[in-house]
Structure formats: C-alpha cells, structure tokens
Design a protein around this motif. Structure first.
Motif, PDB file in Angstrom:
ATOM      1  N   VAL A  84      45.028  54.209  48.855  1.00 27.91           N
ATOM      2  CA  VAL A  84      44.756  54.674  50.341  1.00 27.91           C
ATOM      3  C   VAL A  84      45.177  53.827  51.406  1.00 27.91           C
ATOM      4  CG1 VAL A  84      43.532  55.328  51.657  1.00 27.91           C
ATOM      5  CG2 VAL A  84      42.348  55.466  49.778  1.00 27.91           C
ATOM      6  N   ARG A  85      46.525  54.234  51.628  1.00 29.34           N
ATOM      7  CA  ARG A  85      47.052  54.082  52.624  1.00 29.34           C
ATOM      8  C   ARG A  85      46.854  53.364  54.164  1.00 29.34           C
ATOM      9  NH1 ARG A  85      52.938  54.880  52.958  1.00 29.34           N
ATOM     10  NH2 ARG A  85      53.597  52.856  54.541  1.00 29.34           N
ATOM     11  N   LYS A  86      46.703  52.174  54.684  1.00 28.52           N
ATOM     12  CA  LYS A  86      45.820  52.205  56.025  1.00 28.52           C
ATOM     13  C   LYS A  86      46.320  53.250  57.040  1.00 28.52           C
ATOM     14  CE  LYS A  86      43.641  48.657  54.285  1.00 28.52           C
ATOM     15  NZ  LYS A  86      41.632  49.183  54.785  1.00 28.52           N
ATOM     16  N   LEU A  87      48.440  52.897  57.353  1.00 26.67           N
ATOM     17  CA  LEU A  87      48.824  54.112  57.886  1.00 26.67           C
ATOM     18  C   LEU A  87      48.813  55.243  57.971  1.00 26.67           C
ATOM     19  CD1 LEU A  87      50.473  54.264  60.581  1.00 26.67           C
ATOM     20  CD2 LEU A  87      52.564  54.197  58.307  1.00 26.67           C
ATOM     21  N   VAL A 258      23.745  60.121  30.366  1.00 26.09           N
ATOM     22  CA  VAL A 258      25.864  59.560  31.445  1.00 26.09           C
ATOM     23  C   VAL A 258      24.974  57.875  32.333  1.00 26.09           C
ATOM     24  CG1 VAL A 258      26.343  59.382  33.977  1.00 26.09           C
ATOM     25  CG2 VAL A 258      25.750  61.284  32.723  1.00 26.09           C
ATOM     26  N   GLY A 259      26.222  56.471  31.763  1.00 25.07           N
ATOM     27  CA  GLY A 259      25.451  55.896  32.161  1.00 25.07           C
ATOM     28  C   GLY A 259      26.922  55.214  32.661  1.00 25.07           C
ATOM     29  N   ASN A 260      26.092  52.668  32.914  1.00 21.99           N
ATOM     30  CA  ASN A 260      27.749  52.476  32.999  1.00 21.99           C
ATOM     31  C   ASN A 260      29.115  53.211  33.832  1.00 21.99           C
ATOM     32  OD1 ASN A 260      26.117  50.888  30.438  1.00 21.99           O
ATOM     33  ND2 ASN A 260      27.301  51.949  29.165  1.00 21.99           N
ATOM     34  N   MET A 261      28.564  53.153  34.587  1.00 21.78           N
ATOM     35  CA  MET A 261      29.118  53.899  35.766  1.00 21.78           C
ATOM     36  C   MET A 261      30.020  52.700  36.923  1.00 21.78           C
ATOM     37  SD  MET A 261      27.226  57.492  37.245  1.00 21.78           S
ATOM     38  CE  MET A 261      25.221  56.273  37.518  1.00 21.78           C
ATOM     39  N   ASP A 262      30.275  53.068  37.296  1.00 19.67           N
ATOM     40  CA  ASP A 262      31.153  51.756  38.271  1.00 19.67           C
ATOM     41  C   ASP A 262      32.808  52.295  38.956  1.00 19.67           C
ATOM     42  OD1 ASP A 262      31.732  48.492  39.809  1.00 19.67           O
ATOM     43  OD2 ASP A 262      31.217  47.976  37.799  1.00 19.67           O
ATOM     44  N   ILE A 263      32.826  51.527  40.206  1.00 15.22           N
ATOM     45  CA  ILE A 263      33.848  51.088  41.358  1.00 15.22           C
ATOM     46  C   ILE A 263      34.856  50.227  41.505  1.00 15.22           C
ATOM     47  CG2 ILE A 263      32.239  50.880  43.097  1.00 15.22           C
ATOM     48  CD1 ILE A 263      34.260  53.127  44.866  1.00 15.22           C
ATOM     49  N   PHE A 264      35.760  50.786  41.301  1.00 18.01           N
ATOM     50  CA  PHE A 264      36.674  49.241  41.149  1.00 18.01           C
ATOM     51  C   PHE A 264      37.571  49.277  43.048  1.00 18.01           C
ATOM     52  CE2 PHE A 264      35.777  49.910  37.248  1.00 18.01           C
ATOM     53  CZ  PHE A 264      36.151  48.403  36.569  1.00 18.01           C
ATOM     54  N   TYR A 265      37.475  48.003  43.567  1.00 16.96           N
ATOM     55  CA  TYR A 265      38.423  48.271  44.902  1.00 16.96           C
ATOM     56  C   TYR A 265      38.926  47.206  45.311  1.00 16.96           C
ATOM     57  CZ  TYR A 265      38.143  48.066  49.965  1.00 16.96           C
ATOM     58  OH  TYR A 265      37.855  48.205  51.173  1.00 16.96           O
ATOM     59  N   ASN A 266      40.113  47.578  44.990  1.00 14.97           N
ATOM     60  CA  ASN A 266      40.734  46.243  45.371  1.00 14.97           C
ATOM     61  C   ASN A 266      41.448  46.424  46.879  1.00 14.97           C
ATOM     62  OD1 ASN A 266      41.251  46.314  42.162  1.00 14.97           O
ATOM     63  ND2 ASN A 266      40.738  44.067  42.854  1.00 14.97           N
ATOM     64  N   PRO A 267      40.596  45.349  48.084  1.00 14.14           N
ATOM     65  CA  PRO A 267      41.452  45.901  49.240  1.00 14.14           C
ATOM     66  C   PRO A 267      42.006  45.347  50.088  1.00 14.14           C
ATOM     67  CG  PRO A 267      39.765  43.903  49.156  1.00 14.14           C
ATOM     68  CD  PRO A 267      39.829  44.859  48.078  1.00 14.14           C
ATOM     69  N   ASN A 268      43.226  46.136  50.739  1.00 10.34           N
ATOM     70  CA  ASN A 268      44.311  45.568  51.659  1.00 10.34           C
ATOM     71  C   ASN A 268      45.078  44.644  50.405  1.00 10.34           C
ATOM     72  OD1 ASN A 268      43.200  45.363  53.652  1.00 10.34           O
ATOM     73  ND2 ASN A 268      41.808  43.747  53.900  1.00 10.34           N
ATOM     74  N   ARG A 269      45.676  45.349  49.670  1.00  6.91           N
ATOM     75  CA  ARG A 269      46.848  44.853  48.165  1.00  6.91           C
ATOM     76  C   ARG A 269      48.516  45.046  49.175  1.00  6.91           C
ATOM     77  NH1 ARG A 269      45.658  44.803  43.342  1.00  6.91           N
ATOM     78  NH2 ARG A 269      47.571  44.359  43.074  1.00  6.91           N
ATOM     79  N   ALA A 270      48.560  43.584  49.624  1.00  7.35           N
ATOM     80  CA  ALA A 270      50.281  43.721  50.679  1.00  7.35           C
ATOM     81  C   ALA A 270      50.600  44.555  50.071  1.00  7.35           C
ATOM     82  CB  ALA A 270      50.062  42.705  50.532  1.00  7.35           C
ATOM     83  N   GLY A 274      47.961  48.828  51.332  1.00  3.31           N
ATOM     84  CA  GLY A 274      46.020  49.826  51.549  1.00  3.31           C
ATOM     85  C   GLY A 274      45.643  48.777  50.014  1.00  3.31           C
ATOM     86  N   ASP A 275      44.751  49.943  50.179  1.00  5.84           N
ATOM     87  CA  ASP A 275      43.489  49.577  48.993  1.00  5.84           C
ATOM     88  C   ASP A 275      43.948  50.503  47.860  1.00  5.84           C
ATOM     89  OD1 ASP A 275      42.190  48.622  51.310  1.00  5.84           O
ATOM     90  OD2 ASP A 275      40.982  49.877  52.182  1.00  5.84           O
ATOM     91  N   ILE A 276      43.323  50.091  46.960  1.00  3.43           N
ATOM     92  CA  ILE A 276      43.477  50.458  45.435  1.00  3.43           C
ATOM     93  C   ILE A 276      41.459  50.764  45.226  1.00  3.43           C
ATOM     94  CG2 ILE A 276      43.930  50.357  43.451  1.00  3.43           C
ATOM     95  CD1 ILE A 276      46.122  51.123  45.087  1.00  3.43           C
TER      96      ILE A 276
END
Length: 304
Positions: A84-87, A258-270, A274-276
């Motif tokens: 997700v690009r900041k711009l 259904v189980g073992n849900m997760d979200i992975f978030y890496n912010p501000n990757r130069a 943007g964010d991944i």
C-alpha cells in the motif's frame, strides 16, 4: 499496529462466511482447533444398539459401542503480500487501504468456501444422482462444451427420498444449487407457481424451501468429471467434459473449522515506499460419516 491487527482479525472472523451463508449450515468444529493444530480429530459414534421385543433370555448380553475417529487436515491459506503505497493512499482517500484489504479478504473467503464444499463432496455412487431433464448447453465454467441434461424437480424428490431412506432427519435439510440448476428448475413444468415465483425473485442470501430443503443458490458449487462420478478440486484444470453439481445435505452430517488467523504488517518500508500487509488463516471441513451419509450430489448427466 496492535489495534489495527486486532480490528482486522475481528473483521476476518466476522466476515469469513459472509456471502457464503451455507457454511453456517454445518457442525462448527472451531473448538477443536488449538494454536498450531494441523489435523482435526472428531469422534464418530458407532453403530445403533439392538432392541428386542418381549425379551426372554436373561441376563441380557452387554455390549459396548465401538466408536471411531474422523480426521481432516486444516488447509493453510496465505495471501500474497500487498503493498500500500503512501503516495497512492494520499491521492485517493483514507478508505483506499481498507478497500485493498477488503478485496483480499473476499478472495480468501472464496477459496475457503470452495475448499470446504469440496470436503463435503459426495464420493460414493449411492450418494450421486444424475440429472434427467432435457438437453441444455454445458455450463461448467470456463471450458465445458456440448450439452448436459437439465435438473428437474423429480431429481430433487429423489434426493429427498435417498436422505429419508438413510434415516437422515427431515428438519433442517439444506440444498445449494448452482445458478444453472436454478435456471433449469424455472423451466420445469412440474414446479408449482408459488415455488416458481420464489425462484424468480431469489435474492442472494435468501432461503426458500423446496421439497423439504432450505434452498440456497450460488454461481458455482462443485465440478465433476465427464462421468459424473468424481468431484474435481476447485483449482483443477478445466475440461470440455466438466459437469456441474449441486449439493444436498443435513447440517448434522458435515462440519467445518477455522482458526489460527493472523495479519502481517510491515510499515514504512523504504524500498516499497509504503506498507506491506498479508493475511494467513487455516480452515478445513469434512463429512461426519465415512460412508457420506447425509450428503447427496445432483450432477449434470451428459446429453447428446
């Protein structure tokens, strides 16, 4: 990020079966899934006991019920990482990020729904009915050609009888029709005007009753091979001879988890400007009985 993560995980859990309400018409085995669970084990009750009239032999012989287990593996679903690009987010609106993630969740839901339907597939010939109507153009997407026999009301009545003969409870029975089978029924003269009107005015998520089945409609349910004997995996290569299948079942005879849900978030990757973000969850399902009792498929028959 902790707040964002918890919000999105709650939304995944809440919306996972959205637009796939048929998945709620089953046994919920979520409690059997612990952190890290790969294989789910469900106890299957043994055979029925014997009843004697006017017993004359005493003491009666005692017997113990022999139970068995059914097992199935949870499938691991992961979305490709999303940038997700900041711009771009600034150029559109604050809702851009949410829209991207909603789209990914919709795709995830579709994969889970199709795989659980496959897990509920009828496998024995006694649980498969071939359509008997007139010839209609093949509709299994995207490659099917030629003609198939249309579904008729009589085919559904046969499914009703098979379940009754198998001592499946009559209350709560469900049916998930393909849109093609819905269209076939609309042209069946055996259908009453009341049912016809319900089918014509069907809205997504609505339930109507036909021959004792709570009826739901989906664009695609299951795909079978040319002989109508074996279901194909949802991502199997399409063939010109493919046939559509609608599913008929009782909620006490199929289950899902259904189980073992997760979200992975890496912010501000130069390097990405943007964010991944990406999602992961596990889901699975199974028929409750090894012989497939309580589940019937109506499969398109080949037609000249």
């Amino acid at each position: 990020m902790t707040l964002l993560r918890s919000v999105w995980l709650r939304q995944i859990a809440r919306d996972l079966f959205k637009d796939n309400a048929f998945l709620d018409k089953s046994l919920n085995w979520n409690d059997e899934v612990k952190e890290g669970t790969k294989t789910v084990t469900i106890q299957q009750s043994g055979g029925r006991n014997t009843v004697k009239r006017n017993r004359t032999v005493f003491p009666a012989e005692a017997n113990e019920r022999t139970d068995s287990d059914i097992t199935y593996d949870m499938v691991d679903y992961t979305t490709d990482p999303r940038r997700v690009r900041k711009l771009v987010e600034k150029q559109y609106s604050p809702e851009y990020r949410a829209d991207v993630l909603r789209q990914d969740m919709e795709t995830l839901r579709e994969y889970v729904a199709e795989d659980i339907l496959y897990a509920w597939r009828p496998e024995l010939s006694k649980n498969i009915i071939k359509t008997t109507g007139g010839a209609v153009a093949a509709s299994a997407t995207p490659a099917a050609t030629g003609n198939r026999k249309a579904m008729t009301f009589a085919d559904i009545v046969k499914a009703q009888k098979l379940l009754t003969d198998a001592l499946v409870p009559q209350g709560g029975r469900c049916a998930l029709l393909t849109s093609q089978h819905q269209a076939d029924l609309l042209l069946d003269p055996q259908l009453s005007q009341l049912v016809y009107a319900q089918l014509v005015n069907y809205k997504e998520g609505q339930i109507l009753n036909l021959a004792g089945f709570d009826l739901m409609i989906r664009s695609k349910v299951l795909t079978f091979d040319a002989n109508g004997a074996t279901a194909k995996l949802p991502d199997a290569t399409a063939a010109t001879t493919d046939c559509e299948c609608s599913l008929f079942w009782h909620p006490s005879f199929v289950g899902r988890s259904v189980g073992n849900m997760d979200i992975f978030y890496n912010p501000n990757r130069a390097e990405h400007y943007g964010d991944i973000l990406s999602f992961e969850l596990q889901a699975g399902g199974s028929k409750f009985y090894n012989d497939g009792r309580g589940v019937i498929g109506i499969v398109q028959a080949q037609a000249a």
